[in-house]
Motif scaffolding. Sequence first.
Motif, PDB file in Angstrom:
ATOM      1  N   GLY A  67      -2.296   5.111  -3.839  1.00 50.06           N
ATOM      2  CA  GLY A  67      -1.702   3.782  -3.998  1.00 50.06           C
ATOM      3  C   GLY A  67      -1.801   2.883  -2.786  1.00 50.06           C
ATOM      4  N   ARG A  68      -2.505   3.314  -1.741  1.00 50.93           N
ATOM      5  CA  ARG A  68      -2.623   2.484  -0.537  1.00 50.93           C
ATOM      6  C   ARG A  68      -3.689   1.406  -0.719  1.00 50.93           C
ATOM      7  NH1 ARG A  68      -2.730   7.300   3.928  1.00 50.93           N
ATOM      8  NH2 ARG A  68      -0.705   8.174   3.390  1.00 50.93           N
ATOM      9  N   PRO A  69      -3.496   0.256  -0.091  1.00 48.60           N
ATOM     10  CA  PRO A  69      -4.465  -0.837  -0.207  1.00 48.60           C
ATOM     11  C   PRO A  69      -5.811  -0.490   0.417  1.00 48.60           C
ATOM     12  CG  PRO A  69      -2.357  -1.644   0.613  1.00 48.60           C
ATOM     13  CD  PRO A  69      -2.288  -0.158   0.631  1.00 48.60           C
ATOM     14  N   ARG A  86      -2.340  -6.692  14.220  1.00 43.88           N
ATOM     15  CA  ARG A  86      -0.977  -6.983  13.777  1.00 43.88           C
ATOM     16  C   ARG A  86      -0.402  -5.846  12.951  1.00 43.88           C
ATOM     17  NH1 ARG A  86       0.273 -12.066  11.051  1.00 43.88           N
ATOM     18  NH2 ARG A  86       2.377 -11.381  11.524  1.00 43.88           N
ATOM     19  N   LEU A  87      -1.277  -5.066  12.307  1.00 39.23           N
ATOM     20  CA  LEU A  87      -0.798  -3.898  11.556  1.00 39.23           C
ATOM     21  C   LEU A  87      -0.423  -2.746  12.474  1.00 39.23           C
ATOM     22  CD1 LEU A  87      -3.261  -3.873   8.562  1.00 39.23           C
ATOM     23  CD2 LEU A  87      -0.807  -4.309   8.474  1.00 39.23           C
ATOM     24  N   TYR A 129      -6.761  -9.852  -2.534  1.00 39.96           N
ATOM     25  CA  TYR A 129      -6.028 -10.867  -1.785  1.00 39.96           C
ATOM     26  C   TYR A 129      -6.861 -11.186  -0.539  1.00 39.96           C
ATOM     27  CZ  TYR A 129      -2.206  -9.311  -4.740  1.00 39.96           C
ATOM     28  OH  TYR A 129      -1.435  -8.976  -5.818  1.00 39.96           O
ATOM     29  N   VAL A 130      -7.169 -12.449  -0.338  1.00 38.89           N
ATOM     30  CA  VAL A 130      -8.020 -12.849   0.771  1.00 38.89           C
ATOM     31  C   VAL A 130      -7.170 -13.256   1.970  1.00 38.89           C
ATOM     32  CG1 VAL A 130      -9.815 -14.457   1.520  1.00 38.89           C
ATOM     33  CG2 VAL A 130      -9.790 -13.616  -0.824  1.00 38.89           C
ATOM     34  N   ASN A 131      -7.474 -12.649   3.110  1.00 33.96           N
ATOM     35  CA  ASN A 131      -6.809 -12.929   4.387  1.00 33.96           C
ATOM     36  C   ASN A 131      -5.277 -12.928   4.263  1.00 33.96           C
ATOM     37  OD1 ASN A 131      -6.692 -13.409   7.108  1.00 33.96           O
ATOM     38  ND2 ASN A 131      -7.087 -15.591   6.942  1.00 33.96           N
ATOM     39  N   PRO A 132      -4.712 -11.836   3.762  1.00 36.12           N
ATOM     40  CA  PRO A 132      -3.256 -11.795   3.609  1.00 36.12           C
ATOM     41  C   PRO A 132      -2.554 -11.610   4.954  1.00 36.12           C
ATOM     42  CG  PRO A 132      -4.167  -9.672   3.068  1.00 36.12           C
ATOM     43  CD  PRO A 132      -5.333 -10.579   3.336  1.00 36.12           C
ATOM     44  N   ASP A 133      -1.297 -11.931   4.982  1.00 34.87           N
ATOM     45  CA  ASP A 133      -0.486 -11.756   6.175  1.00 34.87           C
ATOM     46  C   ASP A 133      -0.250 -10.267   6.415  1.00 34.87           C
ATOM     47  OD1 ASP A 133       2.751 -11.778   7.192  1.00 34.87           O
ATOM     48  OD2 ASP A 133       1.286 -13.032   8.242  1.00 34.87           O
ATOM     49  N   ALA A 139       4.198  -4.356   3.846  1.00 33.01           N
ATOM     50  CA  ALA A 139       5.135  -4.165   2.733  1.00 33.01           C
ATOM     51  C   ALA A 139       4.457  -3.432   1.572  1.00 33.01           C
ATOM     52  CB  ALA A 139       5.672  -5.517   2.257  1.00 33.01           C
ATOM     53  N   GLN A 140       3.179  -3.706   1.349  1.00 35.10           N
ATOM     54  CA  GLN A 140       2.444  -3.005   0.289  1.00 35.10           C
ATOM     55  C   GLN A 140       2.296  -1.525   0.628  1.00 35.10           C
ATOM     56  OE1 GLN A 140       1.847  -4.736  -2.546  1.00 35.10           O
ATOM     57  NE2 GLN A 140       2.903  -6.268  -1.324  1.00 35.10           N
ATOM     58  N   LEU A 141       2.149  -1.235   1.912  1.00 37.62           N
ATOM     59  CA  LEU A 141       2.062   0.162   2.341  1.00 37.62           C
ATOM     60  C   LEU A 141       3.376   0.892   2.106  1.00 37.62           C
ATOM     61  CD1 LEU A 141       0.094   0.303   5.691  1.00 37.62           C
ATOM     62  CD2 LEU A 141      -0.297   1.667   3.665  1.00 37.62           C
TER      63      LEU A 141
END
Length: 145
Positions: A67-69, A86-87, A129-133, A139-141
């Motif tokens: 389920g990871r992006p 940033r991650l 999703y293109v260039n997401p924050d 949060a998706q993780l």
Amino acid sequence: MMRAWILPMVFAACGVLVAASQFAKGSPGTAAPLLLFFALLAWLHSPLAFPRSVGAAEAQRRSAVDGRPVVYWRAGCTYCLRLRFRLGRNARRLHWVDIWHDPAGAAVVRAANDGDETVPTVVVEGRPYVNPDADWVRAQLSSSP
């Protein structure tokens, strides 16, 4: 494959030339920091600054299981680099696909972006999703199993 290393090689070559000219002028104290600066730029724009990439098919398979992006990126992309840093440590939990090394990954990105290879493109549950924050990606993780 070589395309990902062109910019880092240019930075390294420029660093060597600038440092050599400073050294020839009798300024080794200036040459060393300049060489280090250009070496850092070369590293930041190389594939070495990113977690190890996998192929698009493998990333999609892994994402379906855990389920990871999936992040589609390319070396030299400042937006990809910004997302990566940033991650922080969370970046290693994502599945990274270098579109310059994987034609199938490039095709996924082109399909999601009307024919353009706009990166970073993050795919979550099959939706791009293109260039997401980075906060959104984090949060998706945390919502993945």
